[in-house]
Motif scaffolding. Structure first.
Motif, PDB file in Angstrom:
ATOM      1  N   LEU A 186     -29.102 -10.945 -40.456  1.00 18.98           N
ATOM      2  CA  LEU A 186     -28.856  -9.573 -40.837  1.00 18.98           C
ATOM      3  C   LEU A 186     -27.740  -8.756 -40.523  1.00 18.98           C
ATOM      4  O   LEU A 186     -27.326  -7.633 -40.799  1.00 18.98           O
ATOM      5  N   GLY A 187     -26.783  -9.651 -39.558  1.00 20.94           N
ATOM      6  CA  GLY A 187     -25.677  -8.990 -38.815  1.00 20.94           C
ATOM      7  C   GLY A 187     -26.078  -7.865 -37.977  1.00 20.94           C
ATOM      8  O   GLY A 187     -24.958  -6.792 -37.869  1.00 20.94           O
ATOM      9  N   LEU A 188     -26.891  -7.884 -37.170  1.00 20.18           N
ATOM     10  CA  LEU A 188     -27.423  -6.980 -36.214  1.00 20.18           C
ATOM     11  C   LEU A 188     -27.122  -7.371 -34.723  1.00 20.18           C
ATOM     12  O   LEU A 188     -27.291  -8.540 -34.690  1.00 20.18           O
ATOM     13  N   ASP A 189     -26.840  -6.473 -34.000  1.00 21.30           N
ATOM     14  CA  ASP A 189     -26.696  -6.503 -32.417  1.00 21.30           C
ATOM     15  C   ASP A 189     -28.109  -7.195 -31.899  1.00 21.30           C
ATOM     16  O   ASP A 189     -29.106  -6.354 -32.212  1.00 21.30           O
ATOM     17  N   PRO A 190     -27.901  -8.233 -31.198  1.00 15.22           N
ATOM     18  CA  PRO A 190     -29.192  -8.598 -30.498  1.00 15.22           C
ATOM     19  C   PRO A 190     -29.741  -7.528 -29.526  1.00 15.22           C
ATOM     20  O   PRO A 190     -31.333  -7.759 -29.585  1.00 15.22           O
ATOM     21  N   ASP A 191     -29.296  -6.595 -29.079  1.00 19.90           N
ATOM     22  CA  ASP A 191     -29.746  -5.879 -28.000  1.00 19.90           C
ATOM     23  C   ASP A 191     -29.910  -4.394 -28.255  1.00 19.90           C
ATOM     24  O   ASP A 191     -30.871  -3.647 -27.723  1.00 19.90           O
ATOM     25  N   LYS A 192     -28.881  -3.745 -29.332  1.00 20.99           N
ATOM     26  CA  LYS A 192     -29.295  -2.364 -29.522  1.00 20.99           C
ATOM     27  C   LYS A 192     -30.593  -2.154 -30.441  1.00 20.99           C
ATOM     28  O   LYS A 192     -31.089  -2.925 -31.132  1.00 20.99           O
ATOM     29  N   PRO A 193     -31.098  -1.057 -30.169  1.00 19.14           N
ATOM     30  CA  PRO A 193     -32.305  -0.684 -30.911  1.00 19.14           C
ATOM     31  C   PRO A 193     -31.460  -0.440 -32.583  1.00 19.14           C
ATOM     32  O   PRO A 193     -30.613  -0.193 -33.003  1.00 19.14           O
ATOM     33  N   ALA A 194     -32.823  -1.110 -33.404  1.00 25.86           N
ATOM     34  CA  ALA A 194     -32.314  -1.266 -34.321  1.00 25.86           C
ATOM     35  C   ALA A 194     -33.287  -0.250 -35.534  1.00 25.86           C
ATOM     36  O   ALA A 194     -34.592  -0.459 -35.539  1.00 25.86           O
ATOM     37  N   LEU A 195     -32.823   0.380 -36.448  1.00 19.23           N
ATOM     38  CA  LEU A 195     -33.462   1.317 -37.404  1.00 19.23           C
ATOM     39  C   LEU A 195     -33.141   0.497 -38.791  1.00 19.23           C
ATOM     40  O   LEU A 195     -32.101   0.190 -39.031  1.00 19.23           O
ATOM     41  N   ILE A 196     -34.231  -0.078 -39.498  1.00 20.51           N
ATOM     42  CA  ILE A 196     -33.748  -0.525 -40.882  1.00 20.51           C
ATOM     43  C   ILE A 196     -34.908   0.236 -41.788  1.00 20.51           C
ATOM     44  O   ILE A 196     -35.851   0.622 -41.498  1.00 20.51           O
ATOM     45  N   VAL A 197     -33.888   0.868 -42.886  1.00 24.60           N
ATOM     46  CA  VAL A 197     -34.287   1.820 -43.946  1.00 24.60           C
ATOM     47  C   VAL A 197     -34.335   1.151 -45.043  1.00 24.60           C
ATOM     48  O   VAL A 197     -33.445   0.367 -45.645  1.00 24.60           O
ATOM     49  N   THR A 198     -35.608   1.357 -45.960  1.00 30.94           N
ATOM     50  CA  THR A 198     -35.751   0.693 -47.262  1.00 30.94           C
ATOM     51  C   THR A 198     -36.511   1.744 -47.962  1.00 30.94           C
ATOM     52  O   THR A 198     -37.286   2.190 -47.625  1.00 30.94           O
ATOM     53  N   GLY A 199     -35.963   1.854 -49.279  1.00 29.84           N
ATOM     54  CA  GLY A 199     -36.799   2.471 -50.226  1.00 29.84           C
ATOM     55  C   GLY A 199     -37.358   1.666 -51.033  1.00 29.84           C
ATOM     56  O   GLY A 199     -37.842   2.191 -52.280  1.00 29.84           O
ATOM     57  N   GLY A 200     -37.482   0.461 -51.086  1.00 35.97           N
ATOM     58  CA  GLY A 200     -38.169  -0.653 -51.922  1.00 35.97           C
ATOM     59  C   GLY A 200     -36.849  -0.981 -52.794  1.00 35.97           C
ATOM     60  O   GLY A 200     -35.808  -0.807 -52.738  1.00 35.97           O
ATOM     61  N   SER A 201     -37.669  -2.087 -53.713  1.00 38.39           N
ATOM     62  CA  SER A 201     -36.512  -2.572 -54.762  1.00 38.39           C
ATOM     63  C   SER A 201     -35.829  -1.895 -55.449  1.00 38.39           C
ATOM     64  O   SER A 201     -34.609  -2.020 -55.929  1.00 38.39           O
ATOM     65  N   SER A 202     -36.276  -0.405 -55.637  1.00 37.59           N
ATOM     66  CA  SER A 202     -35.598   0.370 -56.576  1.00 37.59           C
ATOM     67  C   SER A 202     -34.691   1.480 -55.913  1.00 37.59           C
ATOM     68  O   SER A 202     -34.253   2.239 -56.343  1.00 37.59           O
ATOM     69  N   GLY A 203     -35.086   1.391 -54.378  1.00 37.18           N
ATOM     70  CA  GLY A 203     -34.172   2.394 -53.518  1.00 37.18           C
ATOM     71  C   GLY A 203     -35.021   3.646 -53.737  1.00 37.18           C
ATOM     72  O   GLY A 203     -35.952   3.994 -54.132  1.00 37.18           O
ATOM     73  N   GLN A 205     -33.345   7.626 -53.413  1.00 36.85           N
ATOM     74  CA  GLN A 205     -32.318   8.673 -53.196  1.00 36.85           C
ATOM     75  C   GLN A 205     -32.473   9.531 -52.443  1.00 36.85           C
ATOM     76  O   GLN A 205     -31.432  10.106 -51.469  1.00 36.85           O
ATOM     77  N   SER A 206     -33.539  10.211 -51.995  1.00 38.44           N
ATOM     78  CA  SER A 206     -33.613  11.463 -51.223  1.00 38.44           C
ATOM     79  C   SER A 206     -33.599  10.619 -49.749  1.00 38.44           C
ATOM     80  O   SER A 206     -33.078  11.452 -48.765  1.00 38.44           O
ATOM     81  N   ILE A 207     -34.176   9.577 -49.374  1.00 40.65           N
ATOM     82  CA  ILE A 207     -34.090   9.071 -48.154  1.00 40.65           C
ATOM     83  C   ILE A 207     -32.459   8.536 -47.720  1.00 40.65           C
ATOM     84  O   ILE A 207     -31.922   8.852 -46.795  1.00 40.65           O
ATOM     85  N   ASN A 208     -31.918   8.102 -48.862  1.00 43.65           N
ATOM     86  CA  ASN A 208     -30.461   7.661 -48.799  1.00 43.65           C
ATOM     87  C   ASN A 208     -29.502   8.814 -48.334  1.00 43.65           C
ATOM     88  O   ASN A 208     -28.588   8.880 -47.496  1.00 43.65           O
ATOM     89  N   ARG A 209     -29.833   9.950 -48.936  1.00 44.65           N
ATOM     90  CA  ARG A 209     -29.132  11.150 -48.757  1.00 44.65           C
ATOM     91  C   ARG A 209     -29.193  11.732 -47.217  1.00 44.65           C
ATOM     92  O   ARG A 209     -28.146  12.036 -46.512  1.00 44.65           O
ATOM     93  N   SER A 210     -30.424  11.971 -47.031  1.00 39.53           N
ATOM     94  CA  SER A 210     -30.832  12.414 -45.595  1.00 39.53           C
ATOM     95  C   SER A 210     -30.070  11.285 -44.526  1.00 39.53           C
ATOM     96  O   SER A 210     -29.518  11.769 -43.487  1.00 39.53           O
ATOM     97  N   LEU A 211     -30.186  10.023 -44.766  1.00 41.51           N
ATOM     98  CA  LEU A 211     -29.589   9.282 -43.707  1.00 41.51           C
ATOM     99  C   LEU A 211     -28.212   9.339 -43.851  1.00 41.51           C
ATOM    100  O   LEU A 211     -27.673   9.216 -42.664  1.00 41.51           O
ATOM    101  N   ALA A 212     -27.551   9.255 -44.866  1.00 37.60           N
ATOM    102  CA  ALA A 212     -26.068   9.356 -45.057  1.00 37.60           C
ATOM    103  C   ALA A 212     -25.609  10.747 -43.960  1.00 37.60           C
ATOM    104  O   ALA A 212     -24.510  10.471 -43.399  1.00 37.60           O
ATOM    105  N   ALA A 213     -26.582  11.711 -44.015  1.00 37.16           N
ATOM    106  CA  ALA A 213     -26.203  12.897 -43.225  1.00 37.16           C
ATOM    107  C   ALA A 213     -26.413  12.722 -41.733  1.00 37.16           C
ATOM    108  O   ALA A 213     -25.781  13.531 -40.836  1.00 37.16           O
ATOM    109  N   ALA A 214     -26.955  11.775 -41.372  1.00 34.29           N
ATOM    110  CA  ALA A 214     -27.352  11.588 -40.248  1.00 34.29           C
ATOM    111  C   ALA A 214     -26.664  10.305 -39.288  1.00 34.29           C
ATOM    112  O   ALA A 214     -27.083  10.053 -38.064  1.00 34.29           O
ATOM    113  N   VAL A 215     -25.911   9.637 -40.117  1.00 34.82           N
ATOM    114  CA  VAL A 215     -25.252   8.380 -39.446  1.00 34.82           C
ATOM    115  C   VAL A 215     -24.644   8.524 -38.275  1.00 34.82           C
ATOM    116  O   VAL A 215     -24.736   7.756 -37.405  1.00 34.82           O
TER     117      VAL A 215
END
Length: 389
Positions: A186-203, A205-215
């Motif tokens: 998945l192209g992730l660093d082996p040592d850093k804490p990893a958050l994976i976010v998914t809204g399912g197969s259809s995504g 949008q509200s999760i996407n917006r909030s995450l975009a503001a917090a990256v």
């Protein structure tokens, strides 16, 4: 079991991946338990099953889609005729296959299949995936179906709690052993804490917006984020460019959620029944943001896992960049708490639901075959008695 001909199981369900995935898992377990079993899936022509079921190597038959209107309308007036036509189609499939048992997992296709099976005295087995049962499966239960449920809290007849049938790649996952390979894939660093976010197969949008503001906040905390946006739902910044930040990567889709579960320190997701059950089975700490529309079933699905300490629940309206900063980041940086959540999750999870379902189906089928043999003997006896008279 019947030694004269192979057991024939018809599996009905479709419309969404939440119905199709357990159907395919049940089919796989039946083939393992009884290699000679004959299987046929039944769905509707326009559902996801039309693509996913044949791709999985399972034969598919289709009948007309008959939605059940929830309020008075012209469609409600047309319902009896449409349902009668679908029941006739369902009956033809059951007659042509000589089905020994019908298994329903939910969706529009199930109601006519249940009705047709009932008329033919074919045993019915129902699997309900959600805590709040769907209408079709409530019909199946009332028609005398043998009921199995994914969640212990589901109230549907005299249900047997079996869990959620899932693909063996997930149910057999060893997160610790697969972690390094999954992160590399998945192209992730082996040592850093990893958050994976998914809204399912259809995504989502509200999760996407909030995450975009917090990256930026996540990056400053040393957290890497893989954001699975959903097909056609890539996230852009104010200039219309794909969102970018240190440690942040977005993709529209990941093929194989087992890779996600192995790589994540924490999963942020909706609370669909399959996601909740898979998270529990493999022991992934999770934050659930239930879908704010519908009948509230997603919050109910997550309730047991949240109560057991394996996940957190946040209302869609409350999920924001501030919530991520104040709650999610501290959790991601607390390894001990994540470990406790993982242990609580695994303790509640069920990995062998597919085999439990296969055992139930074979048990019901054997009972049905014995009943039909007895009925046949009684009919033969009455015929012979009539001839003697």
């Amino acid at each position: 079991m019947n030694t004269e001909s192979p057991l024939y199981v018809v599996l009905a369900g479709g419309g969404t991946a939440g119905h199709i995935s357990p159907l395919l898992a049940i089919a796989g377990a039946l083939r393992q338990s009884l290699p000679g079993v004959q299987l046929l899936a039944v769905g509707t022509p326009g559902g996801m099953e039309a693509r996913l079921v044949p791709a999985a190597g399972l034969d598919l038959a289709t009948i007309s889609r008959v939605p059940l209107p929830r309020r008075p309308s012209v469609d409600l007036l047309r319902l009896p005729g449409r349902m009668a036509g679908a029941v006739k189609q369902a009956g033809s499939i059951l007659d042509e296959t000589g089905a020994d048992v019908l298994v329903g997992v939910g969706g529009y296709v199930c109601t006519p299949m249940y009705l047709a099976a009932r008329r033919r005295k074919i045993p019915i087995v129902v699997h309900e995936a959600n805590t709040r049962p769907g209408l079709a499966n409530r019909v199946g239960a009332r028609l005398g179906g043998h009921v199995a449920v994914a969640f212990a809290a589901t109230k549907l007849g005299r249900a047997r709690h079996v869990g959620m049938p899932m693909r063996p790649e997930i149910s057999g996952l060893d997160r610790d052993a697969a972690r390094a390979g999954a992160r590399q894939a998945l192209g992730l660093d082996p040592d850093k804490p990893a958050l994976i976010v998914t809204g399912g197969s259809s995504g989502a949008q509200s999760i996407n917006r909030s995450l975009a503001a917090a990256v930026g906040t996540l990056a400053d905390a040393g957290v890497q984020t893989l954001h699975i946006t959903g097909r056609g739902k890539s996230v852009h910044d104010a200039d219309g460019k794909p969102l970018a930040a240190p440690g942040y990567r977005q993709v529209e889709y990941v093929d194989g959620m087992e890779t996600v579960y192995a790589a994540a320190d924490l999963l942020l997701a909706r609370a669909g029944a399959a996601t909740v059950c898979e998270v529990a089975a493999v022991g992934v700490p999770a934050v659930f943001v239930p879908l704010p529309i519908g009948n509230g079933e997603q919050a109910l699905n997550a309730g047991g896992l949240v109560a057991a300490g394996g996940a957190l629940l946040v209302d869609d309206n409350d999920f924001s960049a501030d919530w991520i900063r104040d709650n999610l980041i501290p959790l991601l940086l607390d390894k001990d708490k994540l470990a406790r959540m993982a242990a609580s999750s695994e303790h509640l999870g069920i990995r062998n639901a597919d085999r439990r379902m296969a055992d139930l189906i074979l048990e019901v089928a054997a009972s049905g075959q014995n009943s039909r043999k007895q009925d046949s003997r009684k009919q033969h006896s009455r015929t012979q008695h009539g001839r003697k008279q």
